[in-house]
Design a protein around this motif. Sequence first.
Motif, PDB file in Angstrom:
ATOM      1  N   CYS A   1      -4.653   5.129  -3.878  1.00 16.17           N
ATOM      2  CA  CYS A   1      -5.834   4.505  -3.949  1.00 16.17           C
ATOM      3  C   CYS A   1      -6.871   5.279  -4.546  1.00 16.17           C
ATOM      4  N   ASN A   2      -7.582   4.756  -5.395  1.00 12.69           N
ATOM      5  CA  ASN A   2      -8.746   5.265  -6.127  1.00 12.69           C
ATOM      6  C   ASN A   2      -9.887   4.664  -5.736  1.00 12.69           C
ATOM      7  N   ALA A   3     -10.936   5.311  -5.938  1.00 15.56           N
ATOM      8  CA  ALA A   3     -12.476   4.779  -5.638  1.00 15.56           C
ATOM      9  C   ALA A   3     -13.406   5.717  -6.593  1.00 15.56           C
ATOM     10  N   HIS A   4     -14.181   5.036  -7.187  1.00 10.23           N
ATOM     11  CA  HIS A   4     -15.566   5.526  -7.686  1.00 10.23           C
ATOM     12  C   HIS A   4     -16.468   5.005  -6.983  1.00 10.23           C
ATOM     13  N   LEU A   5     -17.328   6.016  -6.651  1.00 12.39           N
ATOM     14  CA  LEU A   5     -18.448   6.080  -5.716  1.00 12.39           C
ATOM     15  C   LEU A   5     -19.363   6.973  -5.716  1.00 12.39           C
TER      16      LEU A   5
ATOM     17  N   SER B   1      -2.991  -0.746   2.784  1.00  9.07           N
ATOM     18  CA  SER B   1      -4.683  -0.810   3.076  1.00  9.07           C
ATOM     19  C   SER B   1      -4.896   0.666   2.610  1.00  9.07           C
ATOM     20  N   CYS B   2      -6.213   0.732   2.248  1.00 14.23           N
ATOM     21  CA  CYS B   2      -6.911   1.941   1.777  1.00 14.23           C
ATOM     22  C   CYS B   2      -8.413   1.901   2.521  1.00 14.23           C
ATOM     23  N   ALA B   3      -8.494   2.883   3.189  1.00 14.34           N
ATOM     24  CA  ALA B   3      -9.737   3.105   4.123  1.00 14.34           C
ATOM     25  C   ALA B   3     -10.623   4.247   3.630  1.00 14.34           C
ATOM     26  N   ALA B   4     -11.937   3.947   2.971  1.00 16.23           N
ATOM     27  CA  ALA B   4     -12.945   4.712   2.399  1.00 16.23           C
ATOM     28  C   ALA B   4     -13.779   5.359   3.402  1.00 16.23           C
ATOM     29  N   SER B   5     -13.879   6.439   3.609  1.00 16.54           N
ATOM     30  CA  SER B   5     -14.873   7.115   4.858  1.00 16.54           C
ATOM     31  C   SER B   5     -15.536   8.434   4.429  1.00 16.54           C
ATOM     32  N   GLY B   6     -16.656   8.551   5.145  1.00 15.11           N
ATOM     33  CA  GLY B   6     -17.512   9.739   4.715  1.00 15.11           C
ATOM     34  C   GLY B   6     -18.979   9.191   4.278  1.00 15.11           C
ATOM     35  N   SER B   7     -19.701  10.114   3.730  1.00 13.12           N
ATOM     36  CA  SER B   7     -20.952   9.782   3.461  1.00 13.12           C
ATOM     37  C   SER B   7     -21.207   8.995   2.106  1.00 13.12           C
ATOM     38  N   ILE B   8     -20.749   7.784   2.203  1.00 12.10           N
ATOM     39  CA  ILE B   8     -20.625   6.886   1.076  1.00 12.10           C
ATOM     40  C   ILE B   8     -21.873   6.196   0.823  1.00 12.10           C
ATOM     41  N   SER B   9     -22.624   6.175  -0.287  1.00 12.38           N
ATOM     42  CA  SER B   9     -23.791   5.268  -0.662  1.00 12.38           C
ATOM     43  C   SER B   9     -23.189   3.954  -1.254  1.00 12.38           C
ATOM     44  N   ASN B  10     -22.709   3.992  -2.428  1.00 12.31           N
ATOM     45  CA  ASN B  10     -22.191   2.859  -3.317  1.00 12.31           C
ATOM     46  C   ASN B  10     -20.779   3.051  -3.717  1.00 12.31           C
ATOM     47  N   ILE B  11     -19.892   2.063  -3.302  1.00  9.83           N
ATOM     48  CA  ILE B  11     -18.707   2.048  -3.938  1.00  9.83           C
ATOM     49  C   ILE B  11     -18.731   1.006  -5.208  1.00  9.83           C
ATOM     50  N   TYR B  12     -18.299   1.600  -6.259  1.00  3.48           N
ATOM     51  CA  TYR B  12     -18.384   0.904  -7.582  1.00  3.48           C
ATOM     52  C   TYR B  12     -17.223   0.033  -7.941  1.00  3.48           C
TER      53      TYR B  12
ATOM     54  N   THR C   1     -12.885  -0.808   2.794  1.00  2.33           N
ATOM     55  CA  THR C   1     -11.405  -0.925   3.009  1.00  2.33           C
ATOM     56  C   THR C   1     -10.836  -2.128   1.877  1.00  2.33           C
ATOM     57  N   VAL C   2      -9.946  -1.497   1.110  1.00  5.85           N
ATOM     58  CA  VAL C   2      -9.291  -2.512   0.254  1.00  5.85           C
ATOM     59  C   VAL C   2      -7.660  -2.516   0.435  1.00  5.85           C
ATOM     60  N   TYR C   3      -7.218  -3.862   0.186  1.00  2.84           N
ATOM     61  CA  TYR C   3      -5.884  -4.233   0.577  1.00  2.84           C
ATOM     62  C   TYR C   3      -5.110  -4.743  -0.701  1.00  2.84           C
ATOM     63  N   LEU C   4      -3.866  -4.409  -0.793  1.00  2.00           N
ATOM     64  CA  LEU C   4      -3.016  -4.726  -1.835  1.00  2.00           C
ATOM     65  C   LEU C   4      -1.956  -5.395  -1.167  1.00  2.00           C
ATOM     66  N   GLN C   5      -1.835  -6.825  -1.407  1.00  2.34           N
ATOM     67  CA  GLN C   5      -0.713  -7.439  -0.930  1.00  2.34           C
ATOM     68  C   GLN C   5       0.220  -7.734  -1.953  1.00  2.34           C
ATOM     69  N   MET C   6       1.376  -7.329  -1.701  1.00  4.81           N
ATOM     70  CA  MET C   6       2.552  -7.174  -2.712  1.00  4.81           C
ATOM     71  C   MET C   6       3.710  -7.970  -2.239  1.00  4.81           C
TER      72      MET C   6
ATOM     73  N   ASP D   1       0.706 -11.761 -11.037  1.00  2.00           N
ATOM     74  CA  ASP D   1       1.202 -12.938 -10.332  1.00  2.00           C
ATOM     75  C   ASP D   1       1.984 -12.895  -8.994  1.00  2.00           C
ATOM     76  N   ARG D   2       2.266 -11.499  -8.753  1.00  2.00           N
ATOM     77  CA  ARG D   2       3.159 -11.158  -7.682  1.00  2.00           C
ATOM     78  C   ARG D   2       2.043 -10.184  -6.740  1.00  2.00           C
ATOM     79  N   PHE D   3       1.090  -9.566  -7.240  1.00  2.00           N
ATOM     80  CA  PHE D   3       0.353  -8.709  -6.292  1.00  2.00           C
ATOM     81  C   PHE D   3      -1.262  -9.295  -6.245  1.00  2.00           C
ATOM     82  N   SER D   4      -1.839  -9.063  -5.304  1.00  2.00           N
ATOM     83  CA  SER D   4      -3.212  -9.344  -5.046  1.00  2.00           C
ATOM     84  C   SER D   4      -4.204  -8.334  -4.438  1.00  2.00           C
ATOM     85  N   ILE D   5      -5.263  -7.845  -5.052  1.00  2.00           N
ATOM     86  CA  ILE D   5      -6.096  -6.834  -4.407  1.00  2.00           C
ATOM     87  C   ILE D   5      -7.330  -7.843  -3.822  1.00  2.00           C
ATOM     88  N   SER D   6      -7.611  -7.122  -2.542  1.00  2.17           N
ATOM     89  CA  SER D   6      -8.776  -8.114  -2.017  1.00  2.17           C
ATOM     90  C   SER D   6     -10.052  -7.218  -2.302  1.00  2.17           C
ATOM     91  N   ASN D   7     -11.091  -7.727  -1.990  1.00  2.00           N
ATOM     92  CA  ASN D   7     -12.349  -7.095  -2.428  1.00  2.00           C
ATOM     93  C   ASN D   7     -12.994  -6.408  -1.117  1.00  2.00           C
TER      94      ASN D   7
END
Length: 121
Positions: free
Chosen positions: A95-99, A21-32, A77-82, A65-71
Amino acid sequence: QVQLVESGGGLVQPGGSLRLSCAASGSISNIYSMAWYRQPPGKQRELVASIDNVGTTNYGDSVKDRFSISNYNAENTVYLQMNSLKPEDTAVYFCNAHLSLVGQFIKSSYWGHGTQVTVSS
């Protein structure tokens, strides 16, 4: 300003599963978009999976076909099921975010500190 905090890494046997899991926090307006990268020992960082704000996903060839990323949800918060993990999946996963930040219109890239995934018997 922005923090990306990864969790869920650890030691798992071949064929096993983990969920990062990856949780983004802070003064975020939009996550692209949000993404997972990994860096195996002695190798370059590579894309594992990504998802954008309309739900478009992209996967590295070795994990399709083995890993799945959630919205990412309302909690940024984004998840990666492996699943069906292999020893070659051993790496530090980042974890990387463009925001954009509140009050700004510039899109910037942010990285977490990484979480270790080790696949071994």
